[in-house]
Design a protein around this motif. Structure first.
Motif, PDB file in Angstrom:
ATOM      1  N   ALA A 226       0.835  -1.286   0.014  1.00  0.00           N
ATOM      2  CA  ALA A 226       0.112   0.201   0.033  1.00  0.00           C
ATOM      3  C   ALA A 226       0.997   1.365   0.216  1.00  0.00           C
ATOM      4  O   ALA A 226       0.786   2.244  -0.750  1.00  0.00           O
ATOM      5  N   GLU A 227       1.967   1.243   0.641  1.00  0.00           N
ATOM      6  CA  GLU A 227       2.743   2.346   0.886  1.00  0.00           C
ATOM      7  C   GLU A 227       3.513   2.426  -0.461  1.00  0.00           C
ATOM      8  O   GLU A 227       3.781   3.567  -0.810  1.00  0.00           O
ATOM      9  N   ALA A 228       4.109   1.445  -1.101  1.00  0.00           N
ATOM     10  CA  ALA A 228       4.849   1.440  -2.299  1.00  0.00           C
ATOM     11  C   ALA A 228       3.681   2.115  -3.426  1.00  0.00           C
ATOM     12  O   ALA A 228       4.011   2.880  -4.164  1.00  0.00           O
ATOM     13  N   THR A 229       2.604   1.701  -3.542  1.00  0.00           N
ATOM     14  CA  THR A 229       1.485   2.291  -4.512  1.00  0.00           C
ATOM     15  C   THR A 229       1.470   3.658  -4.102  1.00  0.00           C
ATOM     16  O   THR A 229       1.385   4.380  -5.173  1.00  0.00           O
ATOM     17  N   ARG A 230       1.205   4.062  -2.827  1.00  0.00           N
ATOM     18  CA  ARG A 230       0.978   5.496  -2.617  1.00  0.00           C
ATOM     19  C   ARG A 230       2.194   6.369  -3.296  1.00  0.00           C
ATOM     20  O   ARG A 230       2.262   7.490  -3.700  1.00  0.00           O
ATOM     21  N   LEU A 231       3.508   5.882  -2.963  1.00  0.00           N
ATOM     22  CA  LEU A 231       4.668   6.715  -3.489  1.00  0.00           C
ATOM     23  C   LEU A 231       4.795   6.318  -4.889  1.00  0.00           C
ATOM     24  O   LEU A 231       5.091   7.560  -5.515  1.00  0.00           O
ATOM     25  N   TYR A 232       4.575   5.475  -5.742  1.00  0.00           N
ATOM     26  CA  TYR A 232       4.221   5.567  -6.815  1.00  0.00           C
ATOM     27  C   TYR A 232       3.472   6.385  -7.555  1.00  0.00           C
ATOM     28  O   TYR A 232       3.614   6.856  -8.632  1.00  0.00           O
ATOM     29  N   ASP A 233       2.320   6.555  -6.908  1.00  0.00           N
ATOM     30  CA  ASP A 233       1.433   7.427  -7.532  1.00  0.00           C
ATOM     31  C   ASP A 233       2.014   8.991  -7.405  1.00  0.00           C
ATOM     32  O   ASP A 233       1.765   9.927  -8.116  1.00  0.00           O
ATOM     33  N   GLN A 234       3.259   9.354  -6.548  1.00  0.00           N
ATOM     34  CA  GLN A 234       3.947  10.472  -6.837  1.00  0.00           C
ATOM     35  C   GLN A 234       4.525  10.821  -7.705  1.00  0.00           C
ATOM     36  O   GLN A 234       5.161  12.183  -8.083  1.00  0.00           O
ATOM     37  N   VAL A 235       4.955   9.613  -8.596  1.00  0.00           N
ATOM     38  CA  VAL A 235       5.807   9.968  -9.858  1.00  0.00           C
ATOM     39  C   VAL A 235       5.199  10.529 -10.823  1.00  0.00           C
ATOM     40  O   VAL A 235       4.197  10.175 -11.236  1.00  0.00           O
ATOM     41  N   SER A 236       5.331  11.717 -11.428  1.00  0.00           N
ATOM     42  CA  SER A 236       4.713  12.450 -12.374  1.00  0.00           C
ATOM     43  C   SER A 236       4.964  11.863 -13.691  1.00  0.00           C
ATOM     44  O   SER A 236       5.985  11.230 -14.093  1.00  0.00           O
ATOM     45  N   ARG A 237       4.031  12.113 -14.605  1.00  0.00           N
ATOM     46  CA  ARG A 237       3.995  11.716 -15.889  1.00  0.00           C
ATOM     47  C   ARG A 237       5.052  12.077 -16.666  1.00  0.00           C
ATOM     48  O   ARG A 237       5.597  11.543 -17.729  1.00  0.00           O
ATOM     49  N   ARG A 238       5.873  13.242 -16.359  1.00  0.00           N
ATOM     50  CA  ARG A 238       6.899  13.763 -17.118  1.00  0.00           C
ATOM     51  C   ARG A 238       8.162  13.028 -16.593  1.00  0.00           C
ATOM     52  O   ARG A 238       9.164  13.262 -17.416  1.00  0.00           O
ATOM     53  N   SER A 239       8.230  12.239 -15.784  1.00  0.00           N
ATOM     54  CA  SER A 239       9.211  11.650 -15.477  1.00  0.00           C
ATOM     55  C   SER A 239       9.851  10.337 -16.167  1.00  0.00           C
ATOM     56  O   SER A 239       8.784   9.651 -16.747  1.00  0.00           O
ATOM     57  N   ARG A 240      11.256  10.088 -16.515  1.00  0.00           N
ATOM     58  CA  ARG A 240      11.357   9.029 -17.123  1.00  0.00           C
ATOM     59  C   ARG A 240      11.154   7.692 -16.408  1.00  0.00           C
ATOM     60  O   ARG A 240      10.964   6.679 -17.222  1.00  0.00           O
ATOM     61  N   LEU A 241      10.727   7.662 -15.079  1.00  0.00           N
ATOM     62  CA  LEU A 241      10.407   6.776 -14.272  1.00  0.00           C
ATOM     63  C   LEU A 241       8.979   6.327 -14.224  1.00  0.00           C
ATOM     64  O   LEU A 241       8.587   5.386 -13.757  1.00  0.00           O
ATOM     65  N   TYR A 242       7.908   7.078 -15.035  1.00  0.00           N
ATOM     66  CA  TYR A 242       6.625   6.993 -14.753  1.00  0.00           C
ATOM     67  C   TYR A 242       6.373   5.680 -15.335  1.00  0.00           C
ATOM     68  O   TYR A 242       5.577   5.014 -14.652  1.00  0.00           O
ATOM     69  N   PRO A 243       6.465   5.383 -16.480  1.00  0.00           N
ATOM     70  CA  PRO A 243       6.033   3.897 -17.126  1.00  0.00           C
ATOM     71  C   PRO A 243       6.552   2.744 -15.899  1.00  0.00           C
ATOM     72  O   PRO A 243       5.668   1.753 -15.835  1.00  0.00           O
ATOM     73  N   ALA A 244       7.628   2.894 -15.349  1.00  0.00           N
ATOM     74  CA  ALA A 244       8.090   1.770 -14.705  1.00  0.00           C
ATOM     75  C   ALA A 244       7.286   1.998 -13.244  1.00  0.00           C
ATOM     76  O   ALA A 244       6.951   0.770 -12.676  1.00  0.00           O
ATOM     77  N   ALA A 245       6.996   3.064 -12.795  1.00  0.00           N
ATOM     78  CA  ALA A 245       6.187   3.174 -11.878  1.00  0.00           C
ATOM     79  C   ALA A 245       4.872   2.713 -11.728  1.00  0.00           C
ATOM     80  O   ALA A 245       4.237   1.942 -11.104  1.00  0.00           O
ATOM     81  N   VAL A 246       4.083   2.888 -13.059  1.00  0.00           N
ATOM     82  CA  VAL A 246       2.909   2.376 -13.227  1.00  0.00           C
ATOM     83  C   VAL A 246       3.061   0.632 -13.655  1.00  0.00           C
ATOM     84  O   VAL A 246       2.061  -0.067 -12.931  1.00  0.00           O
ATOM     85  N   TYR A 247       3.942   0.287 -14.018  1.00  0.00           N
ATOM     86  CA  TYR A 247       4.213  -1.192 -14.061  1.00  0.00           C
ATOM     87  C   TYR A 247       4.251  -1.888 -12.609  1.00  0.00           C
ATOM     88  O   TYR A 247       3.603  -2.762 -12.485  1.00  0.00           O
ATOM     89  N   MET A 248       5.174  -1.284 -11.642  1.00  0.00           N
ATOM     90  CA  MET A 248       5.173  -1.522 -10.321  1.00  0.00           C
ATOM     91  C   MET A 248       3.911  -1.538  -9.750  1.00  0.00           C
ATOM     92  O   MET A 248       3.885  -2.440  -8.901  1.00  0.00           O
ATOM     93  N   LYS A 249       3.231  -0.458 -10.030  1.00  0.00           N
ATOM     94  CA  LYS A 249       1.748  -0.482  -9.475  1.00  0.00           C
ATOM     95  C   LYS A 249       0.889  -1.698  -9.686  1.00  0.00           C
ATOM     96  O   LYS A 249       0.246  -2.163  -8.811  1.00  0.00           O
TER      97      LYS A 249
END
Length: 122
Positions: free
Chosen positions: A41-64
């Motif tokens: 749950a904490e990981a998902t909350r933190l992944y939600d903080q990664v903005s769409r402009r970040s190079r890590l956004y697609p990875a954050a969505v995948y990890m969610k």
């Protein structure tokens, strides 16, 4: 590695306001530490903080999506994987894409196949 780096980056962020891309990277690393520690749950909350402009956004969505699958919420996992796999418009995408995106897209397709298998949707 992630757990070792996060405190150092948090210390830098505490001393000065971080630029947006650095905040995104810190949130992603914090989320990875939470995910690795099974605090989904904490990981998902933190992944939600990664903005769409970040190079890590697609990875954050995948990890969610992975976190949702580990929680047993296959519908949410499918929704997250589809956000990566269903980028059809070649002239516009919903987020920042770099070379790593295409490997993530392949992984998202594989994950969608696994979700379909788990849900007996062939």
């Amino acid at each position: 590695e992630h757990a070792r780096l996060v405190p150092k980056l948090e210390a830098v962020g505490a001393q000065a306001a971080l630029p947006a891309d650095s905040r995104d990277e810190l949130a992603y690393l914090q989320a990875r530490v939470a995910y690795d520690g099974k605090a989904l749950a904490e990981a998902t909350r933190l992944y939600d903080q990664v903005s769409r402009r970040s190079r890590l956004y697609p990875a954050a969505v995948y990890m969610k999506g992975l976190a949702a699958a580990r929680r047993g919420d296959l519908g949410e996992a499918r929704a997250q994987f589809c956000r990566i796999a269903d980028q059809k418009a070649k002239d516009r995408v919903a987020f920042n894409v770099d070379a790593r995106f295409f490997a993530l897209k392949d992984l998202a397709h594989l994950a969608l196949g696994r979700v379909a298998h788990e849900q007996d949707r062939y």
